[in-house]
Structures are given as C-alpha cells and as structure tokens.
Write an enzyme that holds these catalytic residues in place. Sequence first.
Site, PDB file in Angstrom:
ATOM      1  N   SER A 115      95.104 -29.194  13.722  1.00 29.82           N
ATOM      2  CA  SER A 115      94.748 -27.697  13.053  1.00 29.82           C
ATOM      3  C   SER A 115      94.138 -27.240  13.315  1.00 29.82           C
ATOM      4  CB  SER A 115      95.626 -27.896  11.541  1.00 29.82           C
ATOM      5  OG  SER A 115      95.113 -27.074  10.867  1.00 29.82           O
ATOM      6  N   SER A 162      94.988  -7.675  14.576  1.00 32.27           N
ATOM      7  CA  SER A 162      97.028  -7.240  14.805  1.00 32.27           C
ATOM      8  C   SER A 162      96.334  -5.707  14.245  1.00 32.27           C
ATOM      9  CB  SER A 162      97.342  -7.331  13.655  1.00 32.27           C
ATOM     10  OG  SER A 162      99.045  -7.366  13.515  1.00 32.27           O
ATOM     11  N   ASN A 215      94.011 -17.875  18.828  1.00 27.77           N
ATOM     12  CA  ASN A 215      94.513 -17.325  18.655  1.00 27.77           C
ATOM     13  C   ASN A 215      95.572 -17.308  18.178  1.00 27.77           C
ATOM     14  OD1 ASN A 215      97.166 -15.504  20.818  1.00 27.77           O
ATOM     15  ND2 ASN A 215      97.890 -17.394  21.008  1.00 27.77           N
ATOM     16  N   ASP A 261      86.938  42.430   5.454  1.00 31.02           N
ATOM     17  CA  ASP A 261      86.477  43.177   3.693  1.00 31.02           C
ATOM     18  C   ASP A 261      87.570  44.047   3.446  1.00 31.02           C
ATOM     19  OD1 ASP A 261      84.958  45.365   2.832  1.00 31.02           O
ATOM     20  OD2 ASP A 261      84.145  45.889   4.676  1.00 31.02           O
ATOM     21  N   GLN A 265      65.682  30.232  21.807  1.00 36.46           N
ATOM     22  CA  GLN A 265      66.391  29.205  23.320  1.00 36.46           C
ATOM     23  C   GLN A 265      66.383  30.512  24.359  1.00 36.46           C
ATOM     24  OE1 GLN A 265      68.813  29.566  20.486  1.00 36.46           O
ATOM     25  NE2 GLN A 265      69.369  27.558  20.461  1.00 36.46           N
ATOM     26  N   ILE A 317      87.393  55.755   2.568  1.00 43.53           N
ATOM     27  CA  ILE A 317      87.098  56.363   4.152  1.00 43.53           C
ATOM     28  C   ILE A 317      87.147  55.245   4.379  1.00 43.53           C
ATOM     29  CG2 ILE A 317      84.960  57.151   2.737  1.00 43.53           C
ATOM     30  CD1 ILE A 317      83.053  54.913   2.969  1.00 43.53           C
ATOM     31  N   PRO A 364      87.398  47.472  -2.060  1.00 45.41           N
ATOM     32  CA  PRO A 364      88.563  48.739  -2.404  1.00 45.41           C
ATOM     33  C   PRO A 364      88.656  49.715  -2.297  1.00 45.41           C
ATOM     34  CG  PRO A 364      87.297  48.163  -4.635  1.00 45.41           C
ATOM     35  CD  PRO A 364      86.884  47.237  -2.779  1.00 45.41           C
ATOM     36  N   ALA A 393      94.840  -8.817   5.531  1.00 44.73           N
ATOM     37  CA  ALA A 393      93.681  -8.884   5.427  1.00 44.73           C
ATOM     38  C   ALA A 393      92.485  -9.366   5.989  1.00 44.73           C
ATOM     39  CB  ALA A 393      93.231  -9.209   3.948  1.00 44.73           C
ATOM     40  N   ALA A 394      93.125 -10.696   6.315  1.00 44.71           N
ATOM     41  CA  ALA A 394      92.730 -11.718   7.551  1.00 44.71           C
ATOM     42  C   ALA A 394      92.155 -11.382   8.675  1.00 44.71           C
ATOM     43  CB  ALA A 394      94.050 -13.027   7.215  1.00 44.71           C
ATOM     44  N   LYS A 395      93.482 -10.529   9.299  1.00 46.22           N
ATOM     45  CA  LYS A 395      92.945 -10.262  10.113  1.00 46.22           C
ATOM     46  C   LYS A 395      91.607  -9.007  10.654  1.00 46.22           C
ATOM     47  CE  LYS A 395      95.698 -11.994  13.188  1.00 46.22           C
ATOM     48  NZ  LYS A 395      94.831 -13.280  13.789  1.00 46.22           N
TER      49      LYS A 395
HETATM   50  C1  LIG Z   1      76.301  40.980   2.585  1.00 49.30           C
HETATM   51  C2  LIG Z   1      77.571  41.676   2.784  1.00 49.30           C
HETATM   52  C3  LIG Z   1      77.416  42.941   2.658  1.00 49.30           C
HETATM   53  C4  LIG Z   1      78.355  44.320   3.289  1.00 49.30           C
HETATM   54  C5  LIG Z   1      78.784  45.472   3.202  1.00 49.30           C
HETATM   55  C6  LIG Z   1      79.552  46.490   2.967  1.00 49.30           C
HETATM   56  C7  LIG Z   1      80.897  46.749   2.749  1.00 49.30           C
HETATM   57  C8  LIG Z   1      81.627  47.480   3.321  1.00 49.30           C
HETATM   58  O1  LIG Z   1      82.915  47.106   2.529  1.00 49.30           O
HETATM   59  C9  LIG Z   1      80.670  48.618   3.540  1.00 49.30           C
HETATM   60  C10 LIG Z   1      81.226  50.040   4.078  1.00 49.30           C
HETATM   61  O2  LIG Z   1      81.739  49.778   5.147  1.00 49.30           O
HETATM   62  S1  LIG Z   1      80.634  51.070   3.773  1.00 49.30           S
HETATM   63  C11 LIG Z   1      81.976  52.504   5.304  1.00 49.30           C
HETATM   64  C12 LIG Z   1      80.159  52.605   6.458  1.00 49.30           C
HETATM   65  N1  LIG Z   1      79.183  53.084   5.795  1.00 49.30           N
HETATM   66  C13 LIG Z   1      79.141  54.393   5.504  1.00 49.30           C
HETATM   67  O3  LIG Z   1      80.091  55.517   5.095  1.00 49.30           O
HETATM   68  C14 LIG Z   1      77.909  55.063   4.859  1.00 49.30           C
HETATM   69  C15 LIG Z   1      77.407  56.118   6.131  1.00 49.30           C
HETATM   70  N2  LIG Z   1      75.816  55.940   6.278  1.00 49.30           N
HETATM   71  C16 LIG Z   1      76.084  57.395   4.713  1.00 49.30           C
HETATM   72  O4  LIG Z   1      76.580  57.550   3.833  1.00 49.30           O
HETATM   73  C17 LIG Z   1      74.189  57.973   4.667  1.00 49.30           C
HETATM   74  O5  LIG Z   1      73.108  57.187   6.008  1.00 49.30           O
HETATM   75  C18 LIG Z   1      73.665  56.911   3.436  1.00 49.30           C
HETATM   76  C19 LIG Z   1      74.548  57.297   2.146  1.00 49.30           C
HETATM   77  C20 LIG Z   1      73.835  55.754   3.397  1.00 49.30           C
HETATM   78  C21 LIG Z   1      72.416  57.898   3.752  1.00 49.30           C
HETATM   79  O6  LIG Z   1      71.974  59.148   3.236  1.00 49.30           O
HETATM   80  P1  LIG Z   1      70.761  59.905   2.454  1.00 49.30           P
HETATM   81  O7  LIG Z   1      70.607  58.956   1.587  1.00 49.30           O
HETATM   82  O8  LIG Z   1      71.061  61.295   2.854  1.00 49.30           O
HETATM   83  O9  LIG Z   1      68.819  59.127   3.172  1.00 49.30           O
HETATM   84  P2  LIG Z   1      68.271  59.828   4.161  1.00 49.30           P
HETATM   85  O10 LIG Z   1      68.557  61.250   3.710  1.00 49.30           O
HETATM   86  O11 LIG Z   1      68.810  60.165   5.438  1.00 49.30           O
HETATM   87  O12 LIG Z   1      67.552  59.055   4.503  1.00 49.30           O
HETATM   88  C22 LIG Z   1      66.939  58.054   4.281  1.00 49.30           C
HETATM   89  C23 LIG Z   1      65.972  56.629   3.747  1.00 49.30           C
HETATM   90  O13 LIG Z   1      67.361  55.993   4.584  1.00 49.30           O
HETATM   91  C24 LIG Z   1      66.912  55.133   5.578  1.00 49.30           C
HETATM   92  N3  LIG Z   1      68.696  55.561   5.783  1.00 49.30           N
HETATM   93  C25 LIG Z   1      69.406  56.643   6.001  1.00 49.30           C
HETATM   94  N4  LIG Z   1      71.068  55.924   6.795  1.00 49.30           N
HETATM   95  C26 LIG Z   1      70.780  54.941   6.250  1.00 49.30           C
HETATM   96  C27 LIG Z   1      71.440  54.177   6.967  1.00 49.30           C
HETATM   97  N5  LIG Z   1      72.787  54.253   6.699  1.00 49.30           N
HETATM   98  N6  LIG Z   1      71.092  52.224   7.045  1.00 49.30           N
HETATM   99  C28 LIG Z   1      69.901  51.956   6.309  1.00 49.30           C
HETATM  100  N7  LIG Z   1      68.649  53.128   6.076  1.00 49.30           N
HETATM  101  C29 LIG Z   1      69.192  54.379   6.357  1.00 49.30           C
HETATM  102  C30 LIG Z   1      66.273  56.298   6.061  1.00 49.30           C
HETATM  103  O14 LIG Z   1      65.757  56.456   7.245  1.00 49.30           O
HETATM  104  C31 LIG Z   1      65.519  57.207   5.436  1.00 49.30           C
HETATM  105  O15 LIG Z   1      64.454  56.221   5.293  1.00 49.30           O
HETATM  106  P3  LIG Z   1      63.189  56.634   6.010  1.00 49.30           P
HETATM  107  O16 LIG Z   1      62.928  57.778   5.147  1.00 49.30           O
HETATM  108  O17 LIG Z   1      61.993  55.760   5.309  1.00 49.30           O
HETATM  109  O18 LIG Z   1      62.847  56.900   7.234  1.00 49.30           O
END
Ligand SMILES: CCCCCCC[C@@H](O)CC(=O)SCCNC(=O)CCNC(=O)[C@H](O)C(C)(C)COP(=O)(O)OP(=O)(O)OC[C@H]1O[C@@H](n2cnc3c(N)ncnc32)[C@H](O)[C@@H]1OP(=O)(O)O
Length: 732
Positions: A81, A157, A105, A501, A702, A521, A504, A172-174
């Site tokens: 055996s 097995s 075996n 996205d 990179q 928008i 609303p 268990a043995a296997k």
């Molecule tokens: C983590 C994940 C998060 C994801 C979030 C996204 C979720 C989505 O569902 C949201 C969307 O898709 S929203 C739709 C797309 N976006 C829009 O329609 C925005 C359009 N832009 C605007 O209306 C204006 O530019 C506005 C209102 C933005 C600005 O206009 P004003 O207030 O008139 O600005 P202005 O006086 O011209 O400038 C002031 C300072 O701000 C800077 N700036 C302007 N537009 C900008 C912009 N679009 N982005 C960044 N910075 C901006 C200007 O340069 C200025 O600064 P500085 O004086 O230092 O130069």
Amino acid sequence: MSLEFKKRMDQLRFDGRVAVVTGAGGGLGKAYALLLASRGAKVVINDLGGGRDGSGKSTFADAVVQEIKSKGGIAVADYNSVVDGEKIIKTAIDNFGRIDILINNAGILRDKSFGKMTEQDWDLVHAVHLKGAFKTTQAAWEIFRKQKYGRVIMTSSNAGLFGNFGQANYSAAKMGLVGLANTLAIEGAKYNIKVNTIVPTAASRLTEDILPPEMFQAMKPDLIAPVVAYMVHESFPDSGIIIDSTLGYAAKTHLVRSNGNPLRTKPTDPVTIETVKEAWPQVVNMKNAYHLDKIAEVTVDLVEKLQDFEEQSRLDSEKEAYWSNYTYNSKDLVLYALGVGASVVNSTDLKFLYESHENFGALPTFFILPGMVMESPVVSKSMPPGKHADFTNILHGEQYIEFLGDFPGTDGEFTVRNYVVDILDKGSSAVAIVNSEIFQNKNLVFRTQQHVFVLGQGGFGGPRNSSKAVNVLPAPKRSPDAIVEQRTSEDQAALYRLSGDLNPLHIDPNVATAAGHSKPILHGLASLGFSTRHVLAKYGGNDSSNVKAIKARFAKPVLPGQTLVTEMWVEGSRVHFQTKIKETGNVVISGAYVDMKKIIKDDGATSTPNQESKLSSTMKSDGLFIKISEQVKANPAQAKSVGAVYLYNITENGKTVKQWTLDLKSGLVYEGQPKSGSKADTTMTVSDGDLIEIASGTLNPQTAYLKGKLKISGNLMLAQKLGPLLKSGSKI
Ligand SMILES: CCCCCCC[C@@H](O)CC(=O)SCCNC(=O)CCNC(=O)[C@H](O)C(C)(C)COP(=O)(O)OP(=O)(O)OC[C@H]1O[C@@H](n2cnc3c(N)ncnc32)[C@H](O)[C@@H]1OP(=O)(O)O
C-alpha cells in the site's frame, strides 16, 4: 558524455533510470509504466487492489510486469500500500539499486454527498492520495537529495481544482497534492529534484462507469502517458507547475489574482464593513488579473501596492484628488458622434457611426468625456469660504485635451483622477481650473483641463490668472483659410446629453429660464465636437489619431437649432479655429486650436510643416546642440506620480552655460539644479541638425525626450523659458 546520456537525449529515453509508478496495475499508471519501460527505464509496478475502492488482491501488477518483460523491458511488481511508501521505494532499491522517478498515481474513490460522508470515507481517501504521496515521496527524498536528481509527479484532479459534487474527500486530497508539490518544488530545487502535478482526465477503472461510453473510449490513457513521461525526463525544464491533460491535449493551469483594491481612501482611514463592500467590485474584478510565481513575489507585490497607495494618497491629499472609473464601448462612440452632428449623409462620417466600418473609431473629442466627472466634488470643495459652486451657477468655460500615448481603441476602461489646480477670481465670477488625468492599465494616456466658470462667485481676493492654465490662443488676423457650416438640430442637446452630461440646463426649460436663457442651451462640448469634426475633416485627414491636442473657450451660449460656422486658419501643424453663430454673428467658441501630427488637407494634400513655430526653426541653426540630463526616480510612466525631476543642461561648446530644472510634481521650471533627488543618471546628446520642437500645451513627461531626437513637447512654460534662452545664445 556517457553513451547512456547521449541515447537518452537523442530520443527521449530513460536508459539507466529507475521509475516507481504507484497504482500501475491498470489505467494511467499502467500506460506510464509501459511507456517508460519501452524507453529503457526499469520500472516498479506498484498496485495494491483490484477494485476501484482498493479492495481485492492485485493480479494486475503481475500482468503489467509480464507485458513489459514480453517486450524486452525490465520491471518488477510491488503489492504494498502507498501508506507504506517506504516499502515500495525499498522494492526499487532492492531490485535495481536506485530510484530516479516517482509517479504518485495510486488512488481510490469513496464518493458520497458531504452530509452522508463518514469519517472513514474521508480518512481512506486521504490516506491513499495525500498521505500515500507523502510516504512514498519522503522515502525517496533522501536518495534524490544525495544523488542530486529526482523527478516526482503528483496526480491531482479537476475535481480538486474546481470541486465536484459528491467528492469532498477526494477534492480536498487532490488540492492537497497541489500544495504538497508546490512546496516540494521549492525545497527540491537546489538538488535538481523537480516536482510537478498532472491533472489527467482519462478512461480508467476510476471513471469507467462515470463517463459516457463514447467519451470513455476516446480518453485513452495512452494520450496522457507521453505528457507525464516528458515531465519526468531529465530534460524537462519546469518544476512546481500543474499540467492538465486529456484527449491528446495539454495545458498549464495556474492561479491568478485580481489587481485588488485598497479598502480605504487613505492609510489613516479605518477599514469598515462598508468600505469593504464599496471596494468589492474592484476586489473581484479579474480583468487585469495576473499570476505570481513565488511566495516572495506575493509579498513584494503587496508591499509595492501599499507603497503605491500611500504615495497616491499623499498626492491626493495634497491635491484633493477625486478618482473615478470610466468605461465605454462602440455604442457610446456612435451615440456621441450623433450628438456632435455626425451624419450618414456625409460618407466621411460613417467611420464614426458604423461599428463594422473598416476604420471605425472614436472622434477625438469623445475622450474629453472621461474627465467630465459630473459627480466629482472637487470644484465645490475647493471654493473659497462663503463661495459655492453647483449646477445652478456653473458654465463650461474652457476645455483642453492632450493625447499622450496611442489613440484609444473602440472600447476600454479608464481610471480618472480629477483635481482642482487653481480657483481664479475674475471679479464678479470665479473660474475653477480642473485637471483630469486619464489612465489605462496604470499608464497616463491623455489628460484634460476644464475651466468651470462659476457665476457670481468672484470677489474673494484670489489670483486672476494661473500659470497652470492652458491658455487659448488668438486666431490669426487674416481671413480664414477654410470655413465649414453646419446647422445643429432642435434636439441636439437632448441627444448629446445621452453621452453623460445630464445637467438640466440643457433640457429643462424652467432651469434654463431661471439661469437667464431663453431656452435650454447646448452643451459647450457638443459645439466643440461639431467644430473639431469640421477641422479634422478639413485638415486632419479625418483621422482622429492625427490629433495631439485641442483647446477651446466657450465664449457665448449656443441654442439648439442654431447654425455653427467654423472658421479655420492653418499655422504649421496647428489649426486655429473659432466658431460663430450664422443667425446672430456671435462668436461662441474663441481662441481655439487643434494641434495635428501633420496637416492633411481634405483634397488629400499633406503638408509636413517646416517645424511649426519660428522658435523651432531658430533653434535648427548650425552648431546647435543641447545636452539633456535626465533625472528620474522611476520610469517615465511613473515619473509623474513620484514627483520626478528633470534637469536640462544647456551647453555651449561642451560647457554647461545654463541649467533648468523641471519638477514634475510642482509643474515648475526653475533655473539651476534640482533641489532634491538622486544624481543624474542618463545623458542624451542631440546632434547638429536634429529636430528640435517646442510646442505649446501642458506637460507631457513621456514625450519630453524621444528616440535620439530632442523633442520638448507640450510644455508651454518650458518652451517659454527655454525659448528665449536658446534664441539669444545664437552660438549654441
Ligand atoms: C468637473 C466637471 C464640470 C463640468 C461643468 C460643465 C457642465 C456643463 O453641463 C455646462 C455647459 O456645458 S454650459 C454650456 C457651455 N458654456 C457656455 O455656454 C458658456 C458660454 N460663455 C459665456 O457665456 C461667457 O463667456 C461667460 C458667462 C462664461 C463669461 O462672460 P462674462 O462674464 O461676460 O466674462 P468677460 O467679462 O468676457 O470676462 C471676464 C473674465 O473671465 C474670463 N472669461 C470669459 N469667458 C470665459 C470662459 N468661457 N472661460 C474662462 N474664462 C472666461 C475673461 O478672460 C475675463 O478674465 P480676464 O479679465 O482676467 O481676462
């Protein structure tokens, strides 16, 4: 070289070798014994009983011995055996003076469902399979060690590896035999003792009334015997492996384990039942499972994982990072393409809409989506005291994406790291700059940056600009080189939102009105998707993988149904663009550009740009050479996470005239030596005439150095700092 050795190697033979095969009266054991004897081995034919449960007197061993002898082989019968394993080994020594090969075996079955299984059923099966293998192997072990040679087979097995109803004792043995072989392989390694496991499925006395007759016929032990014979030959390379064999087929089986997951967010957090539950899908996700070969690797692997985790959580706590996962497939790509206006009406769009198209793939802007982590709290958490950000007051302000590796495929899974790099104070409003790093299998494959415009939340005394922002670039002041026009549909936002996205603002009239818009928008990224498609078709060869980076500002909202007019200007390999609304003349996307690898005009003409910028051509002057010392603690893929430091030596006639340090952790470029880190270990010299390209964008470690050609790519700050230096030193 002895004659015996030469003979053994020419044909795989066993001359001069002595083999013990337990349970060799029939089935697999007999097939092993006959084959080994036919190849010159002297074989001990051990067989105890006649029945499947081991009962009855064996005449089988005698018959096998007779068969071997009748063919001119050498064999002797043994009726002990396996529980008295030392007696079996003694038979080999007494008759042949040595032992080289032991094939465990012998086996019996006592199948019962677990509830009905007696202790005796358990003990008997364990005694023959597990204890028997222990006894025979231990009896041979000292001899193997002394002669520095031994080949052992354990027989496991699939019932052990996978379980089988009614075979708790046997399973268990296997499985126990697998563990035994694993350890003996380690202990025997330095004595040239190889211990392996066979998982055979064959027609034998054990299986004859279990398998269907036709299958039973086909599963000849003879088809497995050569596998086992090779596994006990002196030329067999492996030890500690499991080989599954049946029907003339063999496969290696080994254990794999998942990549695992930390059970808490930070090393200082507690592990609770709830955190375990939360981590569970990742704990059991076998997608990137891997094999560990040795117990030492198991420990190293764990230590590395914990170090990574600690390092990562350190970085996360510095940056308040938020991690998430993103998966996509071809259906997501098609839905997205429809959302940004691709249509079957344009034949060139079909590759983005039809998953069976030969060039099916993603639009480049699709890969902005993983970084748009809507549930990420990083923006709301980073707002200054008294300021807040939520869906009611944010607008997408700007977007950037930069591809770092190969262009991603048609499905995949990413890990995403989100963190706020700066909150800017623009007077009445704030702008949050959010970076996202997107990893695939731990490699950074692309990065994105969003500017989130937070309405009415400025005035907190913060900075107006950030060095970490990727900036928009003004369009050239000349008429556009190309214009493409396309009307969006009234349902554009309703369609686009299905890509993730669900804000609303883009669908709910009440929310849109409350935010001051006449109707919902369009998503900024939907308009950007339209315009980038236009640019790609016009100047990118309609090839997404031709895109290196995209940047845009959303200057004004777009309403679904409006017509987008994309105006383009080509400068080197960069296509500047802006987008206007045909109906109003408003610029809705400004300062935008797409960086291409090369410009391919829609008439098919390719232009290899004369290295993009003036900066580049200046640097291509004669006699220019730059030495780069690279200083990293880890490989480039990890460099970012360990906070690597790169030292750039600018040399003139062999002498270092300036040094710039690029610290990947802080993202800072500063003059002089690195402040910490190990000494430089790699030096790369770029010869005269080599391409030197400095492009704008964010950091890309990179591609910071490439294949013998210096390419400082994607780092605007570095370009800005190095550029004037290189230009001014005209001799360099
Ligand atoms: C983590 C994940 C998060 C994801 C979030 C996204 C979720 C989505 O569902 C949201 C969307 O898709 S929203 C739709 C797309 N976006 C829009 O329609 C925005 C359009 N832009 C605007 O209306 C204006 O530019 C506005 C209102 C933005 C600005 O206009 P004003 O207030 O008139 O600005 P202005 O006086 O011209 O400038 C002031 C300072 O701000 C800077 N700036 C302007 N537009 C900008 C912009 N679009 N982005 C960044 N910075 C901006 C200007 O340069 C200025 O600064 P500085 O004086 O230092 O130069």
